[in-house]
Design an enzyme around this catalytic site. Structure first.
Site, PDB file in Angstrom:
ATOM      1  N   HIS A  23     -98.035  52.080  -7.605  1.00  0.00           N
ATOM      2  CA  HIS A  23     -96.796  52.727  -8.073  1.00  0.00           C
ATOM      3  C   HIS A  23     -97.085  54.178  -8.422  1.00  0.00           C
ATOM      4  O   HIS A  23     -98.232  54.597  -8.513  1.00  0.00           O
ATOM      5  CB  HIS A  23     -96.309  52.065  -9.367  1.00  0.00           C
ATOM      6  CG  HIS A  23     -96.021  50.619  -9.278  1.00  0.00           C
ATOM      7  ND1 HIS A  23     -94.751  50.127  -9.127  1.00  0.00           N
ATOM      8  CD2 HIS A  23     -96.838  49.532  -9.348  1.00  0.00           C
ATOM      9  CE1 HIS A  23     -94.794  48.806  -9.123  1.00  0.00           C
ATOM     10  NE2 HIS A  23     -96.048  48.416  -9.248  1.00  0.00           N
ATOM     11  N   GLU A  88    -100.246  52.034 -11.798  1.00  0.00           N
ATOM     12  CA  GLU A  88     -99.370  53.210 -11.814  1.00  0.00           C
ATOM     13  C   GLU A  88    -100.214  54.466 -11.693  1.00  0.00           C
ATOM     14  O   GLU A  88    -101.179  54.649 -12.449  1.00  0.00           O
ATOM     15  CB  GLU A  88     -98.590  53.295 -13.139  1.00  0.00           C
ATOM     16  CG  GLU A  88     -97.571  52.194 -13.358  1.00  0.00           C
ATOM     17  CD  GLU A  88     -96.227  52.470 -12.688  1.00  0.00           C
ATOM     18  OE1 GLU A  88     -96.062  53.539 -12.060  1.00  0.00           O
ATOM     19  OE2 GLU A  88     -95.348  51.597 -12.795  1.00  0.00           O
ATOM     20  N   HIS A 129     -95.104  50.052  -3.942  1.00  0.00           N
ATOM     21  CA  HIS A 129     -93.864  49.473  -4.466  1.00  0.00           C
ATOM     22  C   HIS A 129     -92.737  49.616  -3.440  1.00  0.00           C
ATOM     23  O   HIS A 129     -91.928  48.704  -3.252  1.00  0.00           O
ATOM     24  CB  HIS A 129     -93.489  50.177  -5.781  1.00  0.00           C
ATOM     25  CG  HIS A 129     -92.586  49.389  -6.659  1.00  0.00           C
ATOM     26  ND1 HIS A 129     -92.063  49.888  -7.826  1.00  0.00           N
ATOM     27  CD2 HIS A 129     -92.100  48.119  -6.543  1.00  0.00           C
ATOM     28  CE1 HIS A 129     -91.284  48.962  -8.384  1.00  0.00           C
ATOM     29  NE2 HIS A 129     -91.303  47.880  -7.625  1.00  0.00           N
ATOM     30  N   ASP A 139     -91.676  54.738  -4.710  1.00  0.00           N
ATOM     31  CA  ASP A 139     -93.059  55.075  -5.099  1.00  0.00           C
ATOM     32  C   ASP A 139     -94.105  54.220  -4.368  1.00  0.00           C
ATOM     33  O   ASP A 139     -93.799  53.089  -4.005  1.00  0.00           O
ATOM     34  CB  ASP A 139     -93.217  54.940  -6.633  1.00  0.00           C
ATOM     35  CG  ASP A 139     -92.919  53.535  -7.166  1.00  0.00           C
ATOM     36  OD1 ASP A 139     -91.946  52.915  -6.699  1.00  0.00           O
ATOM     37  OD2 ASP A 139     -93.665  53.071  -8.044  1.00  0.00           O
TER      38      ASP A 139
HETATM   39 ZN    ZN Z   1     -93.009  51.305  -9.010  1.00  0.00          ZN
END
Ligand code: ZN
Length: 200
Positions: A23, A88, A129, A139
């Site tokens: 992400h 992330e 994602h 993303d």
């Molecule tokens: Zn995401």
């Protein structure tokens, strides 16, 4: 550097880890991103956050399910939170197709290598994602250089191009409307759209 910062947004894991979902968060600061992922009201989290200087934050234990993928599908697999690890990357603020730093790629390689060794994750199962939720998410964006991870066998080199027919993209794993899937494929191939709206 490795900094634990526990998020309350998780649940027990019942299934084996088979996927990694990458992400990006393009918020004004890293602290804004961490605050959101640790806010009980947000109902979102991820196992790891890789900051632009290479610092890794762990928010949720790998033994627990983090809430990062949401409604998602890859091939016949649905709702990938339960059997995935979420990572992330801190992106460039407000730039959905911005670039990532050398430090981020090098920490990501270390992290993915460790996950692959410990869980036997297939390169095909390391996804973005936007690959697994193409109708909703963009993303990590077209600025993410997947080929850097292909070289180390951590992710699969795509066997498709932007001209590949939809049925084949579908077979590869992409689920969703043809238009959304085609946009996701462009991002995966690093082809930046003329206008892109961020929705991490
Ligand atoms: Zn995401």
């Amino acid at each position: 550097m490795w900094i634990p910062q526990l998020s309350p947004n998780f649940e027990p894991r019942q299934e084996l880890v088979q996927y990694v979902v990458l992400h990006a968060m393009n918020m004004p600061t890293t602290q804004d991103a961490l605050n959101m992922l640790c806010d009980p009201q947000s109902k979102v989290s991820s196992h790891y956050v890789v900051d632009r200087d290479g610092t890794v934050y762990q928010l949720v234990s790998e033994n627990c399910v983090a809430w990062h993928a949401g409604e998602s599908a890859w091939g016949s697999e649905k709702n990938l939170n339960r059997n995935s690890i979420g990572i992330e990357l801190i992106g460039e603020p407000h730039k959905p197709d911005g670039t990532y730093t050398e430090q981020q790629y090098s920490r990501l390689k270390v992290l993915l290598t460790s996950l692959k060794n410990r869980y036997g994750i297939e390169p095909h199962n390391v996804v973005g994602h936007s690959d697994i939720a193409p109708e909703r998410k963009t993303d990590p964006g077209a600025g993410f250089e997947w080929f850097r991870l292909e070289q180390d066998g951590l992710v699969e080199r795509p066997n498709f191009t932007e001209h590949t027919v939809y049925a084949e993209l579908n077979d590869y794993g992409y689920q969703g409307s043809e238009a959304a899937v085609r946009r996701a494929v462009m991002r995966r191939l690093g082809i930046k759209p003329p206008i892109s709206v961020l929705n991490p």
